[in-house]
Design an enzyme around this catalytic site. Structure first.
Site, PDB file in Angstrom:
ATOM      1  N   LYS A  83       1.050  -1.034  -0.088  1.00 17.36           N
ATOM      2  CA  LYS A  83       0.059   0.090  -0.017  1.00 17.36           C
ATOM      3  C   LYS A  83       0.893   1.250   0.174  1.00 17.36           C
ATOM      4  O   LYS A  83       1.694   1.168   0.853  1.00 17.36           O
ATOM      5  CB  LYS A  83      -0.852  -0.157   1.411  1.00 17.36           C
ATOM      6  CG  LYS A  83      -2.255   0.805   1.181  1.00 17.36           C
ATOM      7  CD  LYS A  83      -2.993   0.252   2.453  1.00 17.36           C
ATOM      8  CE  LYS A  83      -4.022   1.063   2.658  1.00 17.36           C
ATOM      9  NZ  LYS A  83      -4.755   0.866   3.901  1.00 17.36           N
ATOM     10  N   VAL A  84       0.637   2.062  -0.898  1.00 15.19           N
ATOM     11  CA  VAL A  84       1.402   3.341  -1.007  1.00 15.19           C
ATOM     12  C   VAL A  84       0.196   4.592  -1.126  1.00 15.19           C
ATOM     13  O   VAL A  84      -0.614   4.334  -1.553  1.00 15.19           O
ATOM     14  CB  VAL A  84       2.267   3.230  -2.205  1.00 15.19           C
ATOM     15  CG1 VAL A  84       3.141   2.009  -2.463  1.00 15.19           C
ATOM     16  CG2 VAL A  84       1.564   3.574  -3.633  1.00 15.19           C
TER      17      VAL A  84
END
Ligand code: G3P
Length: 192
Positions: A83-84
């Site tokens: 997740k960014v």
């Protein structure tokens, strides 16, 4: 529509995954911190409880750090989704990680144009924050509808993951609109 649990509570994940209705899990640094476990250990345990995508968020602020952290997280298990954040650096990291066939969830999306950039960066999932938009007087579900329509029109493969879901009515609307995924706290799952 897939249902993910937005949780880092091992007991809760185990209990609700036993229903056979949980398709994946999303975590974030605040949820992870509350678990009291090391992040690596937490994600390892969740990936053993749920076979679908498990989102593990990077904490770096620049693309190079996010890429290094993302590669390390992806090695934990095949179902880890890195997740960014939807920042300039996060988009660069998304592009690099997706080029390496690592699953990426681009989070903190608050506009259609941001969702467009995430899709072009090869995101597996885009996470628009419905509740947070509602909190400040905007219409979170309208954003979900806009992204679903635009992705379909332009044949983007990125899946729309409705996040920051607060109550069953949000789930109802996300399903009606055609979101691919909702990620919900255990409380909302029980309310359904
Ligand atoms: O999935 C995003 C979530 O963790 C944030 O939810 O309710 O704190 O806006 P909320």
């Amino acid at each position: 529509m897939m249902i993910f649990l937005d949780s880092a509570d091992i007991n809760e994940i185990e209990e609700l995954a036993a229903t056979g209705l949980i398709d994946g899990v999303t975590t974030n640094p605040s949820l992870a911190a509350a678990s009291g476990m090391s992040f690596q250990e937490l994600i390892t345990q969740i990936t053993k409880l749920v076979s679908g995508p498990v989102s593990a968020e990077v904490t770096g602020l620049d693309a190079a750090t996010m890429i290094t952290q993302g590669r390390k997280l992806a090695k934990i298990a095949n179902n880890v989704t890195v997740k960014v954040p939807l920042t300039f650096e996060g988009l660069k990291a998304c592009k690099a990680l997706s080029n390496e066939d690592i699953l990426v969830n681009v989070t903190l999306c608050f506009s259609l144009n941001q969702a467009l950039l995430a899709a072009k960066a090869g995101a597996t999932f885009i996470s628009p924050f419905v509740g947070r938009l509602d909190d400040c007087g905007a219409d979170g579900m309208q954003l979900i509808e806009d992204i679903v329509n635009v992705y379909e029109k332009h044949e983007f493969e990125t899946l729309v993951l409705a996040a920051s879901i607060r109550h069953p009515q949000h789930v109802y609307e996300a399903a009606r609109i055609g979101a691919d995924v909702v990620t919900i706290p255990g409380k909302v799952f029980r309310q359904l």
